[in-house]
Design a protein around this motif. Sequence first.
Motif, PDB file in Angstrom:
ATOM      1  N   ILE A  46      16.161 -82.467 -74.313  1.00 23.35           N
ATOM      2  CA  ILE A  46      17.257 -81.856 -74.356  1.00 23.35           C
ATOM      3  C   ILE A  46      17.553 -81.831 -76.044  1.00 23.35           C
ATOM      4  O   ILE A  46      17.451 -82.823 -76.749  1.00 23.35           O
ATOM      5  CB  ILE A  46      18.471 -82.676 -73.640  1.00 23.35           C
ATOM      6  N   THR A  47      17.800 -80.425 -76.370  1.00 20.85           N
ATOM      7  CA  THR A  47      18.108 -80.406 -77.834  1.00 20.85           C
ATOM      8  C   THR A  47      19.345 -79.734 -78.154  1.00 20.85           C
ATOM      9  O   THR A  47      19.542 -79.474 -79.228  1.00 20.85           O
ATOM     10  CB  THR A  47      17.057 -79.653 -78.556  1.00 20.85           C
ATOM     11  N   THR A  48      19.974 -79.473 -77.100  1.00 17.04           N
ATOM     12  CA  THR A  48      21.191 -78.750 -77.196  1.00 17.04           C
ATOM     13  C   THR A  48      22.412 -79.142 -76.392  1.00 17.04           C
ATOM     14  O   THR A  48      22.133 -79.816 -75.325  1.00 17.04           O
ATOM     15  CB  THR A  48      21.060 -77.077 -76.840  1.00 17.04           C
ATOM     16  N   ARG A  49      23.504 -78.676 -76.590  1.00 18.31           N
ATOM     17  CA  ARG A  49      24.690 -79.321 -75.752  1.00 18.31           C
ATOM     18  C   ARG A  49      24.758 -78.291 -74.310  1.00 18.31           C
ATOM     19  O   ARG A  49      25.156 -78.828 -73.314  1.00 18.31           O
ATOM     20  CB  ARG A  49      26.068 -78.828 -76.395  1.00 18.31           C
ATOM     21  N   TYR A  50      24.360 -77.063 -74.392  1.00 21.52           N
ATOM     22  CA  TYR A  50      24.283 -76.244 -73.204  1.00 21.52           C
ATOM     23  C   TYR A  50      22.872 -75.814 -72.860  1.00 21.52           C
ATOM     24  O   TYR A  50      22.653 -74.785 -73.220  1.00 21.52           O
ATOM     25  CB  TYR A  50      25.364 -75.207 -73.053  1.00 21.52           C
ATOM     26  N   PRO A  51      21.959 -76.794 -72.430  1.00 19.76           N
ATOM     27  CA  PRO A  51      20.821 -76.537 -72.236  1.00 19.76           C
ATOM     28  C   PRO A  51      20.268 -75.342 -71.507  1.00 19.76           C
ATOM     29  O   PRO A  51      19.406 -74.391 -72.034  1.00 19.76           O
ATOM     30  CB  PRO A  51      20.081 -77.650 -71.718  1.00 19.76           C
ATOM     31  N   ASP A  77      20.104 -80.776 -83.440  1.00 23.61           N
ATOM     32  CA  ASP A  77      19.504 -81.920 -83.106  1.00 23.61           C
ATOM     33  C   ASP A  77      18.702 -82.562 -84.107  1.00 23.61           C
ATOM     34  O   ASP A  77      17.330 -82.425 -84.291  1.00 23.61           O
ATOM     35  CB  ASP A  77      18.175 -81.025 -82.054  1.00 23.61           C
ATOM     36  N   ARG A  78      19.257 -83.423 -84.814  1.00 24.78           N
ATOM     37  CA  ARG A  78      18.922 -83.813 -86.129  1.00 24.78           C
ATOM     38  C   ARG A  78      19.772 -85.432 -85.998  1.00 24.78           C
ATOM     39  O   ARG A  78      20.849 -85.338 -85.633  1.00 24.78           O
ATOM     40  CB  ARG A  78      18.962 -83.339 -87.189  1.00 24.78           C
ATOM     41  N   ALA A  79      18.801 -86.207 -86.220  1.00 24.71           N
ATOM     42  CA  ALA A  79      19.687 -87.774 -86.481  1.00 24.71           C
ATOM     43  C   ALA A  79      20.828 -87.798 -87.591  1.00 24.71           C
ATOM     44  O   ALA A  79      21.875 -88.055 -87.169  1.00 24.71           O
ATOM     45  CB  ALA A  79      18.729 -88.659 -86.946  1.00 24.71           C
ATOM     46  N   GLN A  80      20.752 -87.003 -88.516  1.00 24.97           N
ATOM     47  CA  GLN A  80      21.614 -86.706 -89.594  1.00 24.97           C
ATOM     48  C   GLN A  80      23.104 -86.175 -89.032  1.00 24.97           C
ATOM     49  O   GLN A  80      23.849 -86.485 -89.382  1.00 24.97           O
ATOM     50  CB  GLN A  80      21.082 -85.787 -90.821  1.00 24.97           C
ATOM     51  N   GLU A  81      22.535 -85.163 -88.020  1.00 29.91           N
ATOM     52  CA  GLU A  81      23.742 -84.396 -87.530  1.00 29.91           C
ATOM     53  C   GLU A  81      24.777 -85.386 -86.767  1.00 29.91           C
ATOM     54  O   GLU A  81      25.836 -85.145 -86.669  1.00 29.91           O
ATOM     55  CB  GLU A  81      23.259 -83.270 -86.686  1.00 29.91           C
ATOM     56  N   ARG A  82      23.775 -86.202 -86.133  1.00 27.63           N
ATOM     57  CA  ARG A  82      24.489 -87.271 -85.122  1.00 27.63           C
ATOM     58  C   ARG A  82      25.534 -88.197 -85.850  1.00 27.63           C
ATOM     59  O   ARG A  82      26.374 -88.616 -85.596  1.00 27.63           O
ATOM     60  CB  ARG A  82      23.394 -87.994 -84.460  1.00 27.63           C
ATOM     61  N   LYS A  83      24.972 -88.526 -86.995  1.00 27.53           N
ATOM     62  CA  LYS A  83      25.630 -89.349 -87.940  1.00 27.53           C
ATOM     63  C   LYS A  83      27.141 -88.715 -88.170  1.00 27.53           C
ATOM     64  O   LYS A  83      27.987 -89.140 -88.586  1.00 27.53           O
ATOM     65  CB  LYS A  83      24.728 -89.785 -89.235  1.00 27.53           C
ATOM     66  N   MET A 140      12.964 -83.258 -87.255  1.00 28.83           N
ATOM     67  CA  MET A 140      13.259 -84.954 -87.276  1.00 28.83           C
ATOM     68  C   MET A 140      13.321 -85.403 -85.991  1.00 28.83           C
ATOM     69  O   MET A 140      13.472 -86.655 -85.738  1.00 28.83           O
ATOM     70  CB  MET A 140      14.970 -85.051 -87.766  1.00 28.83           C
ATOM     71  N   THR A 141      13.169 -84.808 -84.778  1.00 25.91           N
ATOM     72  CA  THR A 141      13.007 -85.392 -83.684  1.00 25.91           C
ATOM     73  C   THR A 141      11.809 -86.047 -83.346  1.00 25.91           C
ATOM     74  O   THR A 141      10.979 -86.173 -84.034  1.00 25.91           O
ATOM     75  CB  THR A 141      13.100 -84.323 -82.348  1.00 25.91           C
ATOM     76  N   ALA A 142      11.903 -87.041 -82.540  1.00 25.71           N
ATOM     77  CA  ALA A 142      10.944 -87.761 -82.290  1.00 25.71           C
ATOM     78  C   ALA A 142       9.704 -87.258 -81.432  1.00 25.71           C
ATOM     79  O   ALA A 142       8.538 -87.633 -81.178  1.00 25.71           O
ATOM     80  CB  ALA A 142      11.086 -89.063 -81.560  1.00 25.71           C
ATOM     81  N   PHE A 143       9.934 -85.983 -81.212  1.00 30.30           N
ATOM     82  CA  PHE A 143       9.042 -85.097 -80.220  1.00 30.30           C
ATOM     83  C   PHE A 143       8.718 -84.051 -80.971  1.00 30.30           C
ATOM     84  O   PHE A 143       8.132 -83.055 -80.174  1.00 30.30           O
ATOM     85  CB  PHE A 143       9.890 -84.559 -79.097  1.00 30.30           C
ATOM     86  N   GLN A 144       8.563 -83.952 -82.039  1.00 27.80           N
ATOM     87  CA  GLN A 144       8.102 -82.763 -83.015  1.00 27.80           C
ATOM     88  C   GLN A 144       6.565 -82.449 -82.387  1.00 27.80           C
ATOM     89  O   GLN A 144       6.194 -81.366 -82.198  1.00 27.80           O
ATOM     90  CB  GLN A 144       7.966 -82.879 -84.395  1.00 27.80           C
ATOM     91  N   ASP A 145       5.597 -83.533 -82.356  1.00 35.43           N
ATOM     92  CA  ASP A 145       4.271 -83.303 -82.065  1.00 35.43           C
ATOM     93  C   ASP A 145       3.868 -83.540 -80.700  1.00 35.43           C
ATOM     94  O   ASP A 145       3.037 -83.896 -80.350  1.00 35.43           O
ATOM     95  CB  ASP A 145       3.293 -83.851 -82.838  1.00 35.43           C
ATOM     96  N   LEU A 146       4.641 -83.057 -79.414  1.00 37.41           N
ATOM     97  CA  LEU A 146       4.456 -83.114 -78.227  1.00 37.41           C
ATOM     98  C   LEU A 146       3.202 -82.112 -77.987  1.00 37.41           C
ATOM     99  O   LEU A 146       3.461 -80.975 -78.507  1.00 37.41           O
ATOM    100  CB  LEU A 146       5.524 -82.846 -77.344  1.00 37.41           C
ATOM    101  N   PRO A 147       2.215 -82.478 -77.318  1.00 34.81           N
ATOM    102  CA  PRO A 147       1.182 -81.714 -76.982  1.00 34.81           C
ATOM    103  C   PRO A 147       1.720 -80.633 -76.072  1.00 34.81           C
ATOM    104  O   PRO A 147       2.756 -80.835 -75.318  1.00 34.81           O
ATOM    105  CB  PRO A 147       0.133 -82.531 -76.008  1.00 34.81           C
ATOM    106  N   PRO A 148       1.345 -79.454 -75.839  1.00 31.97           N
ATOM    107  CA  PRO A 148       1.596 -78.434 -75.060  1.00 31.97           C
ATOM    108  C   PRO A 148       1.623 -78.861 -73.748  1.00 31.97           C
ATOM    109  O   PRO A 148       0.630 -79.608 -73.364  1.00 31.97           O
ATOM    110  CB  PRO A 148       0.818 -77.189 -75.127  1.00 31.97           C
ATOM    111  N   PRO A 149       2.458 -78.282 -72.673  1.00 30.17           N
ATOM    112  CA  PRO A 149       2.185 -78.539 -71.143  1.00 30.17           C
ATOM    113  C   PRO A 149       1.067 -78.122 -70.801  1.00 30.17           C
ATOM    114  O   PRO A 149       0.181 -76.877 -71.275  1.00 30.17           O
ATOM    115  CB  PRO A 149       3.359 -78.157 -70.480  1.00 30.17           C
ATOM    116  N   PRO A 150       0.195 -78.809 -69.634  1.00 29.63           N
ATOM    117  CA  PRO A 150      -0.907 -78.308 -69.068  1.00 29.63           C
ATOM    118  C   PRO A 150      -0.698 -76.748 -68.448  1.00 29.63           C
ATOM    119  O   PRO A 150       0.622 -76.461 -68.078  1.00 29.63           O
ATOM    120  CB  PRO A 150      -1.247 -79.226 -67.960  1.00 29.63           C
ATOM    121  N   ASP A 151      -1.738 -76.084 -68.128  1.00 31.31           N
ATOM    122  CA  ASP A 151      -1.285 -74.706 -67.673  1.00 31.31           C
ATOM    123  C   ASP A 151      -0.926 -74.888 -66.250  1.00 31.31           C
ATOM    124  O   ASP A 151      -1.357 -76.030 -65.567  1.00 31.31           O
ATOM    125  CB  ASP A 151      -2.678 -74.024 -67.705  1.00 31.31           C
TER     126      ASP A 151
END
Lengths: 850, 358, 128
Positions: free
Chosen positions: A542-547, C90-96, A1-12
Amino acid sequence: MTAFQDLPPPPDYDEARDRAQRERLMAVWHTPTGWRKFSAVNNEIVGRWYALTAFGFFVFAGILALMIRTQLAVPDNDFLSMELYNQVFTMHGTVMMFLFAVPIFEAVAIMVLPEILGARDLPFPRLSAFGFWCFLIGGVFVCGSILFGAAPAGGWFMYTPLSSDPEQTGIGTDIWLLGLSFIEVASIAAAVELIVGVLKSRPPGMRLNLMPLYCWYVLVVGGMILFAFPPLIAGDLLLEMERAFDWAFFDTERGGDPLLWQHLFWIFGHPEVYIIFLPSVALVATILPTFARRPMVGYSWIVLSAVGIAFLSFGLWVHHMFTTGLPNISLSFFSAASEAVALPTGIQIFCFLATLLMGRSVGSVPMLFTGGALAIFVFGGLTGVMVALVPFDWQAHDSYFVVAHLHYTLIGGMLFPLMAGIWYWYPFATDKTMSERLGRWSFWMMFAGFNIAFLPMHWTGVMGMPRRIWTYAADTGWGPINMVSTVGAFLFAAGFAVFAWDVLRPKRNQPPTRRNPWDAGTMEWAKEVPDKPWGCRSIPLITTRYPLWEQEDIVGQIDRGEWFLPDAQEGKREMIVTDILDGRPIFVQRVSGPTYKTLLAAMFLGACFILATFKLWLAAVLCGAGFTATILWWLWTATARIPEKEEKDCGRGLRLPVYMSGNASVGWWAMFITMVGDMTAFFGLVFAYFFFWTVHPEFPPEGTRSPAFSWLTLGMVLLVAAWVLVAGARRWNGQAKTGRARAALALAGLPALSGLGALAQACLVSGLDPTRHAFDATCWVLVLWLGAHLLAGFVMLGYCVARSWAGILTPRYDADLRNSALYWDFMLATSLLVYALLALFPLLSEGGVA
Amino acid sequence: MSRRTFPQREERHDDTLAFICRFTDRRTGGPYAPRGRHAIFRLKLAPLSATLLLAGCSGPHNWLSGAGREAMRIEALFWPLLIGAGLIWTAVMTLAVVAYRTAEKGGTERQVRAYVVWGGVVFPAVVLTGLLATGLLTLRGIAAQPAAHTVAVDGEQWWWRVRYEGPEGPVVSANEIRLPRGETVRFELTSDDVIHSFWAPAIGGKMDLIPGRTTQLTLTPEKTGSWGGICAEFCGSAHAQMLFRLVVMEPEAYARWLADEARPAQATGPGLEVFLDEGCGACHSIRGTKAQGPVGPDLTHFAGRETLGAGIRPVSRTALRNWIRYPEAIKPGVRMPGYPDMPDARLDRLVDYLMALK
Amino acid sequence: MRYPRLIDDRSIWIMVAPSVIWAAHFLLCYWIAAIWCAKEAADGSAPLQPVTWTVAGVTLVALGLIWALARHAWGRYGGSLFITRTIADDRAQERKHFLGHVALLLCALHTLAVIFTALPVLVFDRCW
């Protein structure tokens, strides 16, 4: 569900590219050296200055405390004279509350908040620097007064009429009022910046439910400052108007009422206690998981506590006024709220304990200080529940029992966690560590000294000793117990001296610490050793509370520049602005770099307040004008610059605009939040009006006419017209009808100023004389308030016209105009309220209750 | 006037929970301790047992002296609160230590729920509700009871003007309030300058004196003796030395005293001329003489009081001489001018006269 | 590309709403009593019944509103009262869920706080 699902991989990884990027970043974020260091605005530097200054004031106020304790050690002592003692205890309270407890929160937050958020800096670095310089100048001015025997001597709550009568209290009171108002303005500025920082400068992906608890607390406390400080500023305004110009607000002979000050002061004063307490809880909430080796248990319960405390703490103010003879039913409401606020506080503490329980705790000096804080604070909280009961408070109020209670809450709830925090973040700020052995020594000395000093003090109160007395007779029996307290106080001070030595002692031979020395989970420990001025090498998702615990190899990715904004190709200081709920990136904000303008502006503003203290009005007005000019210069040269391109590649395929206006931008939010605080101060004045209406059988008093209805109505119509023109200008500008927009902006000042004239005329034709009665004074102060704001709004209109002429404000790049239009929306609300109060309310109340 | 019946419940409470203080009160004494039956006993044991804590339960200003009904009601709140606070503190700290010590195995989710739900929510909610209710009921009990007497107290910088409504007309005095034991008195509190706060801790709670308002406080003294009174709200320079005495007498003695007090001054002598010559009458009143100054304390029965200078020195010839000569040295900030150059003979005559104003 | 923001999304308001209701209730109770005691019962003699009934009414309204909010937080936001669920996905649903969770907790806290505020009118029948 993130807006970042299809981020391209970083350059080498490419070492040459990495080196080039680092060089460019360094060139942009480089902190000036030598004398030029004073032009620095970088949050880490300013935060460090801020913290050191606040600790300087702490030491100053601590020395005052030792003087108090020495004086009270034995009966009939003559170590201090009565005059000096009264100044010393007033300054002790004032400096601790206004120059240490609140500023240190801002200092620590300015220092660590951006790093915890993985941001490069706060959104308004120059505002932080400006706030710091105001704090320094104002603080030195207020503290310095004691060297000339001219310090305030009315107690830190400055009760009227002792403080409102210039014959009772001298220039010290003016120094207190103007010096502190100046600092409060700086505090509010910092609060605005921190709120915007938490809301809009989060790293991409950091949703509200992933925000570190520290940020929740900063957000909550910033909000509290925004609603708590303005009523005091309103009170300061009324009090200084009475002192300087004899306006009748607190003089009972002329319809004033001393209790109005107490209300305004404590509407500030009680939330203030929590404004001091919560940031320290925030430190515990950050430190505890690190040493418990697990995430905080009951994250959302802690957020609940913070929000709950923030609101409930505004329902406690009258518990400082339990002995003023208000109706018992009124007192009881506040007693109820005072008991209720203990609930979220308790939840918070038990969430901490549950975290310890679930974790595998490791001992450390910060944990020692946290444990000491718990022991002290819980006891202070329990005596707080006691004094919240009205009958008990009738004995305890203004006795040493309350002195003991408040020191237990403040030192347990604020100072000890702060010491833990300093110890914890010392490697973060300096790349060195403090001594474990000295840490334990200082803790035990402080802990023992504190309890020896303040535990017996409860009993001193039971024995009937009132606070704020410079001497007592031997036959009171208070002597021996006071001696014990004094001994404890010196032990406490010695413990702090050990701590201070450990902070300040040279550590050149010590090797730098390793990275993330505590193995913590929050983002600030991702910083490199030795320190780099840019904060984060690249700004991660950031996808977690304690990255650092939960996102694999995040530090390596950051270091290799695999995330966003790894470079500064355009040679600009840049940061990512995100949305409030889900941390989605909105645009790249260019922030400003080193400058002396902030220092100059603070000096002008400081001079303005200081000269006003000495009633040198002309010079004060000139400095005020100098301040305005400097601010305009600062804004003109640094903000809302038209970018060289529309969009920027931030890396990983993220392209973001580099300019936004309206409610996507940080400037708009800063204006909005500032104006909310401003409205709160205005509501302080509205409160004064209703307060007088409540206590007077007739308000307006017999023989006084309300401001002339016809003139008020005319004024109102003109003010609405001004607002219509400003709103129209914003719309026309957006439609590229630039000429029409400029004309509207240029013309809007006319109805605004003539509307103001009509309001003043309404008071004049009714013969209202602010020195005659509280009614007259209240009407005038409302008009004065609106007038001062309209003048500021007028300057903004001129600024927008000038920017438009200069081609910096265009239909596409219209941030200035949108922010000014927002200001005028608030002006409309203020004008309508003034009209309702002065014109409509008297009609209503004549036929109604009165 | 008969003594009001004291509620049975309170009496028991007083016995059970405050016994420590009752006990120490009898033993430690002190110069202002209530004069009871055990005076000799007290004198013998005082030096032995007067440790810090024990001394803490007696004294003229002590909340726990049990000298007034309102103080005792508050004391009945104080002890359970104090003991409860001690227990809760110990419990929280024990839980903290236990939590910290479970380091190796770590706690379970069930334990977490127990900590947060029972320790953080249910227990505090129940205790706080109970406390609030008790506090409110106590407040209702001690506030605005019907009173047999009214005493008007006017706070001045830095002394207390006291007015009684005696059967023979109003009586004006200063810095000393006499009350009949066992009868409820309503204080009507006013101030013309700044905010003061009226506090006689041994008898009951405090109330502020606020310009422009009249506040009220009801107190019911239960023990005869001379108790301390204090200004509790910072009121400017000499705040620390704005004290008073509160003398509780048997009702018959009080009635006699009030009747005496209503009479004009009895003394005559050459000192009165000195008093008038030096201009003392511009500030002070002595009823029955030409001295009618409204500014300072009324001196009509000055020598009948225990203290001078607003409760800061016992009345004696020496103290009075020093006071007239150097009031600023004794009470910095005091409004009364000193008379350092007054010839000794003249001062003696003045002191003779004042000391005769019984 | 437009991103949902505070004003658009209308999600975050639920977090402060219970507290705002408490604050409004508290201030109303205080003002009603203060105005009554100052204007109608200045000598302390007049009965407090009108205040009692008004406060009772205001309290019922406040509790009703908090109840409605709690239902909303429970139903629409999926809030619950768990302690050990971390709600850290990390989901919008979870934030809700998180917002609903905090809102629900705040509803519980402020229910108690509103009841606390109303208690005094049960105890006193006069202003002083």
